[in-house]
Scaffold this active site. Sequence first.
Site, short mmCIF file in Angstrom:
data_model
loop_
_atom_site.label_atom_id
_atom_site.label_comp_id
_atom_site.label_asym_id
_atom_site.label_seq_id
_atom_site.Cartn_x
_atom_site.Cartn_y
_atom_site.Cartn_z
N TRP A 102 0.81 -1.22 0.00
CA TRP A 102 0.00 0.00 0.00
C TRP A 102 0.85 1.26 0.00
O TRP A 102 0.47 2.27 -0.62
CB TRP A 102 -1.00 -0.01 1.16
CG TRP A 102 -2.11 -0.99 0.88
CD1 TRP A 102 -2.38 -2.15 1.55
CD2 TRP A 102 -3.06 -0.93 -0.20
NE1 TRP A 102 -3.44 -2.80 0.96
CE2 TRP A 102 -3.88 -2.09 -0.11
CE3 TRP A 102 -3.31 -0.04 -1.24
CZ2 TRP A 102 -4.93 -2.36 -1.00
CZ3 TRP A 102 -4.36 -0.30 -2.13
CH2 TRP A 102 -5.15 -1.44 -2.00
N ASP A 172 -1.51 6.52 6.40
CA ASP A 172 -2.60 5.68 5.90
C ASP A 172 -2.89 4.64 6.99
O ASP A 172 -2.11 3.71 7.18
CB ASP A 172 -2.17 5.00 4.59
CG ASP A 172 -3.25 4.06 4.04
OD1 ASP A 172 -4.30 3.88 4.70
OD2 ASP A 172 -3.03 3.51 2.94
N LYS A 196 -12.25 -1.66 6.44
CA LYS A 196 -11.46 -2.60 7.24
C LYS A 196 -11.96 -2.60 8.68
O LYS A 196 -12.25 -3.63 9.25
CB LYS A 196 -9.97 -2.25 7.22
CG LYS A 196 -9.26 -2.10 5.85
CD LYS A 196 -9.78 -2.88 4.75
CE LYS A 196 -9.12 -2.82 3.38
NZ LYS A 196 -8.14 -1.87 3.04
C1 LIG Z 1 -7.56 -1.36 1.63
C2 LIG Z 1 -6.47 -0.38 1.73
C3 LIG Z 1 -6.33 0.69 0.82
C4 LIG Z 1 -7.24 0.87 -0.38
O1 LIG Z 1 -8.53 1.20 -0.03
P1 LIG Z 1 -9.63 1.53 -1.15
O2 LIG Z 1 -10.80 1.95 -0.33
O3 LIG Z 1 -9.88 0.27 -1.92
O4 LIG Z 1 -9.13 2.60 -2.02
C5 LIG Z 1 -5.31 1.59 1.02
N1 LIG Z 1 -4.45 1.46 2.04
C6 LIG Z 1 -4.54 0.44 2.94
C7 LIG Z 1 -3.56 0.34 4.05
C8 LIG Z 1 -5.55 -0.51 2.80
O5 LIG Z 1 -5.65 -1.52 3.68
#
Ligand SMILES: *Cc1c(COP(=O)(O)O)cnc(C)c1O
Length: 361
Positions: A102, A172, A196
Amino acid sequence: MSRVWNFSAGPAALPPAVLERARDELLDWNGSGASVMEQSHRGKRFIAMAAQAEADLRTLLAVPDDYAVLFVQGGATQQFAQIPMNLVAEGDSADYIDSGHWSAKAISEAAPYVKVNVAASARDGGYRRLPPREGWQLDPQAAYVHYTSNETIHGVEFHDIPDVGAVPLVADMSSNILSEPLDVSRFGLIYAGAQKNIGPSGLVLVIVRRDLLQRPGRPMARIFRYAEHAANNSMLNTPNTWGWYLAGLTFQWLLALGGLGVMAQHNRAKAEWLYQAIDGSAGYYHNPIEPGARSRMNVPFTLHDNALDAVFLQESEAAGLLALKGHKAVGGMRASLYNAVSMEAVQALAGFMRDFAQRHG
Ligand SMILES: *Cc1c(COP(=O)(O)O)cnc(C)c1O
């Protein structure tokens, strides 16, 4: 009806209590005679619900007043671009820590907007450990430092907030937000896709220090500008009303359980239980991550013989254990242990793994 033990990496399990409440309120929400999805976001019921959700999130994370909380759309992926659009001026550079899938995505998506300096990377080691803080090549002039606090696919997690001095730290936190208490004041900006650990997909939380909203950023449409969302209580256009509502129910659920200190204990105990099942299997199962960098949220593991992978997946599914297939970038298995995954679920998984090893030894 039967609910399975759900280890999905995302969209992930939601707390049964939240789903039951949403079910009970679905046709007639809050005495309105219509569902929450069927009414104006400008109506007083929705505005009150939205404000309560924000207040509850602020309580959970002890968000200081000089931070704005935004409920926006577009996924964490959109934030990869929106962050540099908002935080950099033409010619600026930003520091990125490359700790897995990511963060690598965040780097490539930022590149059209900002000069990216990859200040540290764990790619060479296959992302099995965190790049040690001593080796980070940070630029004190950088517009911000970006890192991914938990790598959902590789299963590595920062267990401390890195000290980056006066440069705003951007994180993030899509896959570990709300899993433990957090010192928000250490950050310039935190973002997290909802699917998540918060609610359904299609909603993103952005927590941003208000002084950063003053930065002019790059030329962009209003819909991308954080300051516009902040000035309009995240209702610059029609928000994801359903997602916001479910996020609010999740925040209430977390508060009723005792808040993030309690969740942190649960999450630590769950992860220890599963890593113990892996490490105690005499090599039958294996997690490749350096112990100090192991994620509490996403636990990838392999079987000693990958010819057994298909059987493992088939039998685990038959035993009511859902979504254990690992991401294709890593292979093997992965169990995600977000807040909504109970200790009972983890014990069921560990028990199944022990039993499987005996039967297929
Ligand atoms: C799932 C995830 C993303 C992407 O999320 P989207 O909503 O599909 O754009 C980005 N960063 C992390 C750490 C993730 O777990």
